[in-house]
Write a protein that holds these residues in place. Structure first.
Motif, PDB file in Angstrom:
ATOM      1  N   ALA A  51       0.842  -1.193   0.000  1.00 53.35           N
ATOM      2  CA  ALA A  51       0.000   0.000   0.000  1.00 53.35           C
ATOM      3  C   ALA A  51       0.876   1.242   0.000  1.00 53.35           C
ATOM      4  O   ALA A  51       1.975   1.246   0.564  1.00 53.35           O
ATOM      5  CB  ALA A  51      -0.927   0.010   1.217  1.00 53.35           C
ATOM      6  N   TRP A  84     -13.489  -8.618   0.555  1.00 51.37           N
ATOM      7  CA  TRP A  84     -12.759  -7.893  -0.486  1.00 51.37           C
ATOM      8  C   TRP A  84     -11.902  -8.874  -1.278  1.00 51.37           C
ATOM      9  O   TRP A  84     -10.931  -9.423  -0.753  1.00 51.37           O
ATOM     10  CB  TRP A  84     -11.854  -6.816   0.130  1.00 51.37           C
ATOM     11  N   SER A 113      -9.121  -2.412  -5.842  1.00 49.06           N
ATOM     12  CA  SER A 113      -9.240  -1.027  -6.279  1.00 49.06           C
ATOM     13  C   SER A 113     -10.690  -0.556  -6.270  1.00 49.06           C
ATOM     14  O   SER A 113     -10.955   0.640  -6.160  1.00 49.06           O
ATOM     15  CB  SER A 113      -8.650  -0.870  -7.685  1.00 49.06           C
ATOM     16  N   LEU A 115     -11.919   0.786  -2.359  1.00 50.40           N
ATOM     17  CA  LEU A 115     -11.123   1.776  -1.631  1.00 50.40           C
ATOM     18  C   LEU A 115     -11.956   2.550  -0.610  1.00 50.40           C
ATOM     19  O   LEU A 115     -11.443   2.919   0.462  1.00 50.40           O
ATOM     20  CB  LEU A 115     -10.459   2.747  -2.620  1.00 50.40           C
ATOM     21  N   ARG A 116     -13.219   2.820  -0.903  1.00 51.52           N
ATOM     22  CA  ARG A 116     -14.056   3.554   0.060  1.00 51.52           C
ATOM     23  C   ARG A 116     -14.261   2.759   1.351  1.00 51.52           C
ATOM     24  O   ARG A 116     -14.008   3.281   2.441  1.00 51.52           O
ATOM     25  CB  ARG A 116     -15.391   3.926  -0.574  1.00 51.52           C
ATOM     26  N   GLU A 168     -10.946   2.559   3.208  1.00 52.87           N
ATOM     27  CA  GLU A 168     -10.590   3.803   3.896  1.00 52.87           C
ATOM     28  C   GLU A 168     -11.369   3.953   5.193  1.00 52.87           C
ATOM     29  O   GLU A 168     -10.802   4.314   6.239  1.00 52.87           O
ATOM     30  CB  GLU A 168     -10.860   4.999   2.987  1.00 52.87           C
ATOM     31  N   ASN A 204      -5.075  10.314  -2.008  1.00 48.04           N
ATOM     32  CA  ASN A 204      -4.934   9.255  -2.998  1.00 48.04           C
ATOM     33  C   ASN A 204      -4.086   8.113  -2.428  1.00 48.04           C
ATOM     34  O   ASN A 204      -2.979   8.342  -1.952  1.00 48.04           O
ATOM     35  CB  ASN A 204      -4.270   9.801  -4.270  1.00 48.04           C
ATOM     36  N   ASP A 210      -3.474   3.556  -2.855  1.00 51.43           N
ATOM     37  CA  ASP A 210      -3.756   2.354  -3.640  1.00 51.43           C
ATOM     38  C   ASP A 210      -3.141   1.154  -2.950  1.00 51.43           C
ATOM     39  O   ASP A 210      -2.166   1.279  -2.194  1.00 51.43           O
ATOM     40  CB  ASP A 210      -3.191   2.489  -5.052  1.00 51.43           C
TER      41      ASP A 210
END
Length: 345
Positions: A119, A174, A180, A183-184, A187, A210, A212
């Motif tokens: 990450a 996941w 990708s 991501l929400r 986070e 940002n 990833d």
């Protein structure tokens, strides 16, 4: 008195982007002016305790204006100096902080492959409680280092991401090849985990920039190849048909590029042989029963006849044959001894 008033205490221009700035001198002259910007707070600390907090504005360092500072007077200097640590703490979010590194080795629940996740990205850091921040980190973190607090928070963020992502992937929430798209929720889970740990230090991470999550290159290639194989096997019907097609395709490509040697020929032969195994076996036709000859007059009777059509004599029983494989059946047998097929009456 006028000479003392000319000293100004403020955060230098090149340090205004720091979360915490410590004034380098622990002896502060009486009647100095402390300039606290609109996005800052100033804290006087002594023996690990916050004794006074200054909000935005210009403040004269004097016990008359700030009575609590009376406890900080240095008697040796005749009351002209205050002995204390002075910290300036940003009241705004510090953005653009970077983090990154290896997360963990996890098992993909879809492919059951063990892969390595990494990450990298950015985050914002803010002070929830300046007094808690100073008292909790004093003695454990070098607050004079411009990046000590932010780098420590970045390490804690990465640690929390390891826990959250490993839990989400291993639990099947996941998929590895679709991170990708998640991501929400990632986070949200990471911020919840991180802010629980940061709460006791007076800090919080309001948002991530940002970022990833990626696979190691060799793992990404392996999973893509495996996904392609699974799809093609499903379309072909089974693995053997898919393998035969792959072998034939590889051999054909080799021949198209000018190869005609034994290796390509062997691959093509193996492919064709494997494909031939998939073809259903033809069932041999039933053997025709021979005509029966009369022992008296020599006339030939039709297959299965019991009496001679020429003289009427009783004919000997002709041997029976299996209609499936043509093997001769024993007298009185109901099933073929060679293939197990049921024999006619």
């Amino acid at each position: 008195m006028a000479w003392f008033a000319r000293e100004f205490i403020a955060v230098p221009e090149d340090r205004k982007n720091q979360l915490v700035y410590k004034w380098p001198d622990v002896t502060i002259r009486r009647y100095s002016r402390a300039i606290v910007n609109a996005d800052e707070l100033a804290l006087f600390v002594r023996s690990g305790q916050v004794l006074a907090t200054l909000g935005p504005g210009r403040h004269r360092i004097d016990a008359v204006e700030l009575p609590v500072l009376g406890a900080l007077l240095d008697g040796v200097t005749g009351g002209n100096l205050y002995r204390a640590e002075l910290y300036f703490v940003a009241a705004r979010e510090v953005t653009g902080l970077r983090f990154g590194g290896r997360l963990a080795d996890v098992r993909d629940p879809v492919s059951e492959q063990v892969v390595t996740l990494r990450a990298f990205g950015e985050f914002a850091l803010a002070v929830r409680d300046p007094a808690v921040l100073i008292t909790a980190l004093t003695g454990t973190t070098d607050l004079t280092d411009p990046v000590s607090v932010t780098s420590w928070a970045a390490e804690l963020l990465l640690k929390s991401m390891k826990v959250a992502v490993a839990r989400g992937v291993s639990g099947g929430a996941w998929p590895v090849l679709g991170l990708s798209e998640q991501l929400r929720p990632i986070e949200a889970a990471v911020l919840r985990e991180t802010n629980l740990a940061l709460y006791e230090y007076g800090l919080r991470i309001p948002r991530m920039g940002n970022f990833d999550i990626t696979l190691a290159p060799e793992d990404a290639e392996r999973l893509k190849r495996l996904a392609k194989d699974v799809t093609y096997i499903r379309l072909a019907g089974d693995f053997q048909r898919y393998a035969a097609g792959e072998l034939a395709l590889g051999a054909g490509q080799g021949l198209a590029h000018g190869g005609g040697g034994g290796a390509e020929g062997g691959l093509l032969g193996a492919a064709l042989g494997l494909a031939a195994l998939q073809q259903p076996r033809a069932v041999p036709p039933a053997a025709a029963e021979p005509a029966v000859g009369c022992g008296g007059c020599g006339a030939a009777g039709p297959a299965g006849a019991r009496f001679c059509p020429g003289c009427g004599a009783r004919l000997a029983a002709a041997p029976r044959h299996c209609p499936g494989c043509g093997a001769e059946a024993a007298p009185g047998a109901r099933f073929c001894a060679a293939c197990g097929a049921r024999l006619p009456g």
